[in-house]
Design an enzyme around this catalytic site. Structure first.
Site, PDB file in Angstrom:
ATOM      1  N   LYS A  22       0.851  -1.204   0.000  1.00 38.59           N
ATOM      2  CA  LYS A  22       0.000   0.000   0.000  1.00 38.59           C
ATOM      3  C   LYS A  22       0.880   1.246   0.000  1.00 38.59           C
ATOM      4  CE  LYS A  22      -1.651   1.785   4.019  1.00 38.59           C
ATOM      5  NZ  LYS A  22      -1.399   3.208   4.249  1.00 38.59           N
ATOM      6  N   ASN A  23       1.894   1.270   0.871  1.00 33.76           N
ATOM      7  CA  ASN A  23       2.677   2.503   1.027  1.00 33.76           C
ATOM      8  C   ASN A  23       3.663   2.743  -0.104  1.00 33.76           C
ATOM      9  OD1 ASN A  23       1.189   3.057   3.229  1.00 33.76           O
ATOM     10  ND2 ASN A  23       2.734   2.435   4.730  1.00 33.76           N
ATOM     11  N   ARG A  92      -4.342  10.751   3.616  1.00 32.23           N
ATOM     12  CA  ARG A  92      -3.182  11.482   4.111  1.00 32.23           C
ATOM     13  C   ARG A  92      -2.115  11.574   3.031  1.00 32.23           C
ATOM     14  NH1 ARG A  92       0.069  13.666   7.181  1.00 32.23           N
ATOM     15  NH2 ARG A  92       2.224  12.998   7.159  1.00 32.23           N
ATOM     16  N   CYS A 116      -5.404   8.899   8.478  1.00 35.78           N
ATOM     17  CA  CYS A 116      -5.386   8.381   9.853  1.00 35.78           C
ATOM     18  C   CYS A 116      -5.348   9.504  10.885  1.00 35.78           C
ATOM     19  CB  CYS A 116      -4.148   7.520  10.040  1.00 35.78           C
ATOM     20  SG  CYS A 116      -4.465   5.909   9.383  1.00 35.78           S
ATOM     21  N   ARG A 121      -0.051  14.976  11.793  1.00 32.07           N
ATOM     22  CA  ARG A 121       0.998  14.488  10.908  1.00 32.07           C
ATOM     23  C   ARG A 121       1.593  15.684  10.149  1.00 32.07           C
ATOM     24  NH1 ARG A 121      -0.753   9.221   9.789  1.00 32.07           N
ATOM     25  NH2 ARG A 121       1.099   8.813   8.563  1.00 32.07           N
ATOM     26  N   PRO A 122       2.626  16.331  10.688  1.00 34.63           N
ATOM     27  CA  PRO A 122       3.191  17.538  10.051  1.00 34.63           C
ATOM     28  C   PRO A 122       3.835  17.239   8.696  1.00 34.63           C
ATOM     29  CG  PRO A 122       4.600  16.770  11.812  1.00 34.63           C
ATOM     30  CD  PRO A 122       3.374  15.910  11.861  1.00 34.63           C
ATOM     31  N   ILE A 123       3.936  18.269   7.859  1.00 31.39           N
ATOM     32  CA  ILE A 123       4.638  18.110   6.562  1.00 31.39           C
ATOM     33  C   ILE A 123       5.708  19.201   6.396  1.00 31.39           C
ATOM     34  CG2 ILE A 123       2.771  16.892   5.333  1.00 31.39           C
ATOM     35  CD1 ILE A 123       1.974  19.587   4.103  1.00 31.39           C
ATOM     36  N   GLN A 125       8.883  19.102   6.809  1.00 33.05           N
ATOM     37  CA  GLN A 125      10.097  18.660   6.109  1.00 33.05           C
ATOM     38  C   GLN A 125       9.872  18.553   4.597  1.00 33.05           C
ATOM     39  OE1 GLN A 125      13.147  18.256   7.818  1.00 33.05           O
ATOM     40  NE2 GLN A 125      11.806  19.300   9.298  1.00 33.05           N
ATOM     41  N   ASP A 304       4.305   0.594  12.175  1.00 35.28           N
ATOM     42  CA  ASP A 304       3.002   0.126  11.689  1.00 35.28           C
ATOM     43  C   ASP A 304       2.673  -1.259  12.211  1.00 35.28           C
ATOM     44  OD1 ASP A 304       3.313   1.640   8.379  1.00 35.28           O
ATOM     45  OD2 ASP A 304       2.897   2.467  10.358  1.00 35.28           O
ATOM     46  N   ARG A 396      -8.562   0.136   4.385  1.00 34.32           N
ATOM     47  CA  ARG A 396      -7.583   1.001   3.709  1.00 34.32           C
ATOM     48  C   ARG A 396      -6.221   0.308   3.593  1.00 34.32           C
ATOM     49  NH1 ARG A 396      -6.500   5.937   6.643  1.00 34.32           N
ATOM     50  NH2 ARG A 396      -5.187   6.296   4.838  1.00 34.32           N
TER      51      ARG A 396
HETATM   52  C1  EPZ Z   1       4.649   6.744   6.276  1.00 33.93           C
HETATM   53  O1  EPZ Z   1       3.961   7.878   6.782  1.00 33.93           O
HETATM   54  C2  EPZ Z   1       3.603   5.658   6.228  1.00 33.93           C
HETATM   55  N1  EPZ Z   1       2.508   6.099   5.381  1.00 33.93           N
HETATM   56  C3  EPZ Z   1       3.065   5.369   7.626  1.00 33.93           C
HETATM   57  O2  EPZ Z   1       2.196   4.254   7.510  1.00 33.93           O
HETATM   58  C4  EPZ Z   1       4.233   4.976   8.528  1.00 33.93           C
HETATM   59  O3  EPZ Z   1       3.747   4.809   9.840  1.00 33.93           O
HETATM   60  C5  EPZ Z   1       5.295   6.091   8.498  1.00 33.93           C
HETATM   61  O4  EPZ Z   1       5.711   6.324   7.144  1.00 33.93           O
HETATM   62  C6  EPZ Z   1       6.529   5.722   9.324  1.00 33.93           C
HETATM   63  O5  EPZ Z   1       7.089   4.540   8.843  1.00 33.93           O
HETATM   64  C7  EPZ Z   1       2.667   6.068   4.046  1.00 33.93           C
HETATM   65  O6  EPZ Z   1       3.708   5.668   3.547  1.00 33.93           O
HETATM   66  C8  EPZ Z   1       1.510   6.537   3.227  1.00 33.93           C
HETATM   67  P1  EPZ Z   1       6.992   9.961   8.264  1.00 33.93           P
HETATM   68  P2  EPZ Z   1       4.692   9.327   6.739  1.00 33.93           P
HETATM   69  O7  EPZ Z   1       7.005  11.211   7.480  1.00 33.93           O
HETATM   70  O8  EPZ Z   1       5.549   9.410   5.536  1.00 33.93           O
HETATM   71  C9  EPZ Z   1       7.457  13.240  11.638  1.00 33.93           C
HETATM   72  C10 EPZ Z   1       0.239   3.057   7.742  1.00 33.93           C
HETATM   73  O9  EPZ Z   1      -0.233   2.571   8.777  1.00 33.93           O
HETATM   74  N2  EPZ Z   1       7.429  14.205  10.519  1.00 33.93           N
HETATM   75  O10 EPZ Z   1       8.081   8.941   8.060  1.00 33.93           O
HETATM   76  O11 EPZ Z   1       3.664  10.362   6.957  1.00 33.93           O
HETATM   77  C11 EPZ Z   1       6.125  12.546  11.849  1.00 33.93           C
HETATM   78  O12 EPZ Z   1       5.297  13.306  12.690  1.00 33.93           O
HETATM   79  C12 EPZ Z   1       0.794   4.443   7.780  1.00 33.93           C
HETATM   80  O13 EPZ Z   1       0.342   2.464   6.632  1.00 33.93           O
HETATM   81  C13 EPZ Z   1       7.698  15.552  10.771  1.00 33.93           C
HETATM   82  O14 EPZ Z   1       7.935  15.946  11.905  1.00 33.93           O
HETATM   83  O15 EPZ Z   1       5.611   9.218   8.038  1.00 33.93           O
HETATM   84  C14 EPZ Z   1       6.529  11.244  12.487  1.00 33.93           C
HETATM   85  O16 EPZ Z   1       6.698  11.426  13.879  1.00 33.93           O
HETATM   86  C15 EPZ Z   1       0.522   5.149   9.091  1.00 33.93           C
HETATM   87  N3  EPZ Z   1       7.679  16.420   9.730  1.00 33.93           N
HETATM   88  C16 EPZ Z   1       7.889  10.932  11.864  1.00 33.93           C
HETATM   89  O17 EPZ Z   1       8.351  12.165  11.313  1.00 33.93           O
HETATM   90  C17 EPZ Z   1       7.429  16.025   8.446  1.00 33.93           C
HETATM   91  O18 EPZ Z   1       7.452  16.885   7.535  1.00 33.93           O
HETATM   92  C18 EPZ Z   1       7.848   9.911  10.754  1.00 33.93           C
HETATM   93  O19 EPZ Z   1       6.866  10.315   9.822  1.00 33.93           O
HETATM   94  C19 EPZ Z   1       7.166  14.665   8.213  1.00 33.93           C
HETATM   95  C20 EPZ Z   1       7.177  13.770   9.250  1.00 33.93           C
END
Ligand code: EPZ
Length: 417
Positions: A22-23, A92, A116, A121-123, A125, A304, A396
């Protein structure tokens, strides 16, 4: 709305075939619009998020056809359209449209992601990367507006190891002028999968899967054919379910290396594991030892899988400690497990889990992995029927869940709530 009904206590037996990740899929589909001709994706999972993404691309004028597990995307007539609302709000990972549209058209308007709700979930970065490439990014009335006169390669250090930011920056950078280096990049297998697709389209990406990724921008990319890697999180969920029900299950069509953190922890608690080239057999045992688990970025134990693992740890003797160092508050499944008699205490980033048999109850899924945890918990209960609402979350991330579980001997069915 529907709910899942589970009459547990039956060991899972047989073989389950794992679908595409999925991811990966929800990053590969937007990546396809960076090409000027048709992209074919094989081994596509049949999930609601994937259907939403095909809706998004069709809104932009792409031709999307879907037959079985194959999607054909022809982006040659795609146009740049603002997407403040509509399907982008349904998931998301719609944020990948920012990197893809910025790379293709140097502009994008995307409504802030939904999806979710286990924590904000900040963006930031993602935005830091786009600005480094020369884009101006503003947040106007809940939509992110991105615009660049020109995209120029840059050196970008991620303050936080982020899967989404790593992929999103990679998407935009493939069409930037010059070279981009992403430092402190995430190393998840899905990142390698996206880089493999982009390189098949003619991009030049090196180092995906390491903490330093180098991208040489290209003015044009062409269509290609790509098969999506197996879903390691879906595979891990079935492995945990097999162990929790003391079953004997062959998890087929997986890349065992992607699951080594989980495999190691299962062996540590006494689960039988047989690793083959493209499958893993899980053999349940009567007694399990309590263990400590730390959810970390890849190749650490996947966040996850921490909620499904919590359900398994209720079956171990003694007290286990499961900590999540990726998300600080991903424990919404704990109060629901407590309704089933689980003895779990949350302290900061850790769940303290005391081994204790569970009983049937009415519980609610709050996100897709929490939902999977509740299903696994229900499968361990031999008396009564566990009812899990919030099935739309589970759908999902897990295609054919009820079919697969029934084929493994579980007594599980859907019912209107
Ligand atoms: C991906 O989410 C996955 N989703 C998530 O899976 C997974 O839990 C996560 O990676 C971690 O492995 C998809 O791929 C669609 P991150 P993503 O950016 O990319 C912080 C599932 O169950 N962060 O790696 O959103 C954030 O808050 C889902 O399939 C910032 O601070 O995760 C988190 O604490 C849930 N600023 C950490 O980094 C940012 O700009 C990791 O988040 C981005 C992230």
């Amino acid at each position: 709305m529907e709910k899942l009904m589970i009459s547990g206590g039956r060991p899972l037996q047989g073989t389950v075939n794992i679908s595409g990740a999925k991811n990966s899929a929800i990053a590969l589909i937007p990546a396809a619009i960076l090409a000027e001709s048709e992209v074919i994706l094989d081994n596509l999972p049949l999930l609601s998020d994937v259907a939403v993404y095909s809706e998004i691309l069709e809104e932009l004028g792409a031709t999307v056809s879907w037959e079985g597990n194959q999607m054909r995307i022809d982006p040659s007539h795609i146009i740049s359209l603002p997407m403040p609302n509509g399907p982008v709000k349904k998931l998301r990972a719609s944020y990948y449209m920012m990197g893809a549209l910025l790379g293709r058209f140097k502009e994008a308007v995307i409504g802030l992601p939904g999806g979710c709700n286990f924590e904000p979930r900040p963006i930031d970065q993602h935005i830091k990367g786009f600005e480094a490439l020369g884009a101006t990014v503003t947040n106007e009335h809940g939509s992110i507006h991105l615009h660049a006169k020109e995209l120029k390669g840059a050196k970008i250090y991620l303050d936080v190891v982020s899967v989404g930011a790593t992929i999103n920056i990679m998407l935009a950078a493939t069409r930037a002028k010059g070279s981009t280096i992403i430092e402190n990049a995430a190393k998840e297998p899905e990142i390698i999968d996206v880089a493999t697709l982009l390189n098949s389209m003619g991009a030049s990406i090196k180092g995906a899967g390491t903490e330093t990724i180098r991208i040489e921008g290209k003015s044009e990319l062409r269509g290609c054919r790509h098969s999506i890697i197996p879903d390691r999180i879906q595979a891990g969920t079935y492995m945990i379910a097999a162990a929790a029900t003391r079953g004997n299950v062959l998890i087929d069509n997986v890349i065992p290396k992607h699951l080594e953190a989980l495999t190691a922890k299962l062996i540590e608690m006494g689960v039988g594991i047989e690793e083959l080239d493209e499958s893993i057999r899980v053999i349940g045992k009567e007694k399990y030892e309590s263990i400590d688990v730390k959810a970390l970025v890849y190749p650490g134990f996947a966040t996850d899988l921490q909620s499904p693992m919590t359900s398994l740890l209720t079956q171990a003797n003694g007290v286990s400690v499961l900590s999540d160092f990726v998300y600080s508050n991903r424990f919404k499944h704990v109060p629901e497990l407590a309704r089933m008699g689980a003895k779990i205490r949350v302290e900061g980033r850790s769940a303290i889990i005391e081994g204790h048999p569970l009983n049937a109850a009415k519980v609610k899924a709050t996100d897709l992995r929490a939902g999977a945890a509740l299903v696994i918990a229900g499968l361990t209960v031999s008396e009564g029927v566990t009812e899990v609402t919030g099935v739309e979350f589970i759908d999902r991330g897990y295609d054919h869940l009820v079919t697969n579980l029934r084929e493994l001997g579980a007594d599980v069915w859907r019912q209107n709530d």
